[in-house]
Motif scaffolding. Sequence first.
Motif, mmCIF file in Angstrom:
data_model
loop_
_atom_site.group_PDB
_atom_site.id
_atom_site.type_symbol
_atom_site.label_atom_id
_atom_site.label_comp_id
_atom_site.label_asym_id
_atom_site.label_seq_id
_atom_site.Cartn_x
_atom_site.Cartn_y
_atom_site.Cartn_z
ATOM 1 N N PRO A 67 0.802 -1.230 0.000
ATOM 2 C CA PRO A 67 0.000 0.000 0.000
ATOM 3 C C PRO A 67 0.828 1.269 0.000
ATOM 4 C CG PRO A 67 0.162 -0.857 2.213
ATOM 5 C CD PRO A 67 0.942 -1.793 1.349
ATOM 6 N N GLY A 68 2.122 1.198 -0.265
ATOM 7 C CA GLY A 68 2.943 2.402 -0.300
ATOM 8 C C GLY A 68 2.492 3.353 -1.396
ATOM 9 N N GLN A 69 2.743 4.625 -1.184
ATOM 10 C CA GLN A 69 2.244 5.629 -2.105
ATOM 11 C C GLN A 69 3.212 6.792 -2.174
ATOM 12 O OE1 GLN A 69 -1.561 6.917 -0.717
ATOM 13 N NE2 GLN A 69 -2.367 7.088 -2.785
ATOM 14 N N VAL A 70 3.484 7.268 -3.378
ATOM 15 C CA VAL A 70 4.238 8.504 -3.507
ATOM 16 C C VAL A 70 3.266 9.638 -3.230
ATOM 17 C CG1 VAL A 70 5.545 9.976 -5.079
ATOM 18 C CG2 VAL A 70 5.789 7.499 -5.211
ATOM 19 N N VAL A 71 3.475 10.377 -2.132
ATOM 20 C CA VAL A 71 2.497 11.414 -1.762
ATOM 21 C C VAL A 71 2.957 12.808 -2.158
ATOM 22 C CG1 VAL A 71 1.445 10.104 0.114
ATOM 23 C CG2 VAL A 71 3.437 11.529 0.591
ATOM 24 N N ALA A 72 4.227 12.966 -2.457
ATOM 25 C CA ALA A 72 4.698 14.276 -2.907
ATOM 26 C C ALA A 72 5.997 14.097 -3.668
ATOM 27 C CB ALA A 72 4.917 15.206 -1.711
ATOM 28 N N GLY A 73 6.340 15.106 -4.449
ATOM 29 C CA GLY A 73 7.622 15.103 -5.111
ATOM 30 C C GLY A 73 7.518 15.001 -6.616
ATOM 31 N N GLN A 74 8.614 15.303 -7.256
ATOM 32 C CA GLN A 74 8.664 15.305 -8.710
ATOM 33 C C GLN A 74 9.889 14.540 -9.186
ATOM 34 O OE1 GLN A 74 8.772 19.188 -10.441
ATOM 35 N NE2 GLN A 74 6.833 18.769 -11.464
ATOM 36 N N LEU A 75 9.710 13.833 -10.303
ATOM 37 C CA LEU A 75 10.841 13.182 -10.957
ATOM 38 C C LEU A 75 10.964 13.802 -12.337
ATOM 39 C CD1 LEU A 75 9.832 9.473 -10.170
ATOM 40 C CD2 LEU A 75 11.461 10.877 -8.893
ATOM 41 N N ARG A 76 12.154 14.206 -12.698
ATOM 42 C CA ARG A 76 12.353 14.775 -14.038
ATOM 43 C C ARG A 76 13.513 14.073 -14.729
ATOM 44 N NH1 ARG A 76 10.681 20.089 -11.939
ATOM 45 N NH2 ARG A 76 12.684 20.079 -10.873
#
Lengths: 336, 333
Positions: A67-76
């Motif tokens: 159930p892990g989740q990326v809740v914030a942040g950006q990948l470029r």
Amino acid sequence: MIPEGSTRPLLEVTGLTVDFPSGASRVRAVDEVSFEVRANEICALVGESGCGKSTLAHALVGLVPPPGQVVAGQLRLEGETYSSTSPREWRALRGAQVGMVFQAAMSGFNPVATIGRQVEHILKAHPETFPSVAAGRAYFEELLGLVQLPVQRVWGAYEGELSGGMKQRVAIVTALLLKPRVLVLDEPTTALDVLNQRLVIDLLRQLHQRLGLTMIFVTHDLAVVADVADRTLVMYAGRLVESGGTREIFGRGRKHPYVTALIEAVPSVLEDGLSIRAIAGEVPNLAHLPPGCRFAPRCLMAEALCSEVEPALQCDASGHAVACHVVNRVDWRVST
Amino acid sequence: MNLLELRRVSHWYRPGEASRPALRDVSLLIAPNEVVAVVGESGCGKTTLGKLVAGLYSPSAGEILFEDQPLRSLQGRNKKHYRRSVQLVHQDPYASLNPAVTIGDTIAPALVHHGLARRHNAGVAAARALGAVGLDATPEFLDRYPHQLSGGQRQRVAIARAVSLEPSLVVADEATSMLDVSVRVAVLDLLLSLKQHRELAYLFISHDFGVVRYFARAGRIIVMLYGVVVEEGPTEQLIANPLHPYTVLLLQSVPVPDPARNEQRRRDQLPLVLGGAPPERGCVFSNRCPFATEVCRTTTPPRVEAGLGHKVRCWSPRAALDAGRSTQLSHST
């Protein structure tokens, strides 16, 4: 974070945060981590169990296990954001843009299909990379040549017919098949003995030179980091605590008390071990983090402020970043 | 008195077949309170050696003696004494502890079985055993299950289980290789302090020469390949002057936490050749050895004594010594 005048980073990670629900609360496995990787660089992400390095590696390819989740942040990637893509878009991107060698790569092949069939499957799912399956197979053969494996030995073989070291080499070659621009490797040497470990490291170094590969190398083994990486990022309990050139981190340029303690805890075959020190205590449980700096309860240099306020990552002009109140206030260089 | 002795021990996992043995003609002495480290690549036979010493298997050939008594002949009380005196700590603390058994029940039953505690006070004895390895031995802790502990805590429980029986020899098979860096040294130090306070001897099995040098600094190292002991000697002596090319290869291949020295050492490394099967005849390293000559490929090398208990099975130990010197293995800064 990068000093002016240098090249644009290939991969930029900004404020990446990954949560795992735990009962009514949430556990933050990766907490606002930001860093950059330049083209052609081998970047090591190092830390102990539970520091979030493996979760972060999975987030880079959109595979944080539920159930892990990326809740914030950006990948470029080359300036283009790729973090908020749909699962369908991820499938096109993963492998072809950002490849990954998983820690479980040793057992990551399907045991009831030959390696060749699995490679063909990948080629058919990504028809854009090669004009034909045969062309893809030729490229696979070429890569196998680089790792000193004859295609006849591998193509018709089942996973169980290959040794541990062979499997790891085939896993790396398979991850490179779609010519990704960045290759993420999660603990690629961990289950191997010293000689197979050297073989895999030699191989990665060679691929790095021959193919101009950019790599993010996740490991807990500091001696391996000192052997392969251009740049080293150190994580502790979900946070990035220090990043800089590998020679600096392992030499006089290192600043964070945790990083110093960690390196001093590695027995070296070149030394009699009299300077080896254990770090008191254990890595904190992410569900019960201490207030302030997460390392403060184990830190010999901690002050009152450290157990109250979490230190921010501060970067100097050379691109060396550290998150420590004591060090950032006086810019005191930890003597080694 | 010797604590443990192996006399020309060989072991086949599938006896009767023409398969190659996991151990070939291994002789070894372990004195009381001594540290003997075993180093080698995967498949070299080091784990088999540990299991034979711990009595999990009987050797196919040769004899193992504990306190000068052959294991085969032990019966009744003597057998029970051996079982208590030789304990094993496994590599993986996630696999070696039963997930359905509390920490207290992991430790207490063996204490009762061996008469080191009575049933009614077994909990107290278990708590004492946990306290001795630096664990917080509250009643709540005894009631916990392995999954509620960290990796470092689990390995301490496994160590407590082993040393609470007051053994004279502990076989530690890669006992710290799964632990975090910051915890590993603490566990190695714990094992060393137990050696000092309880007159323990260790058979310490590892593939990491860095850890071995740290742990066995006052002891001996045995280097194994394909079930054969190719070199043995006092730790500092063997690391400073390795005489077998395979030992040199292992020493050179371990990276150190120093980028500049890694780069420098890389330039002078012996070529890395991974072996599939060992050669049929001659020296077991001859198909991978850069110095191999005709005699190496045809005839098993004799065991050469180089002084101070330093022994090597090689036809040209001089070559290894020079190769080791060129990579500055002997320098210690």
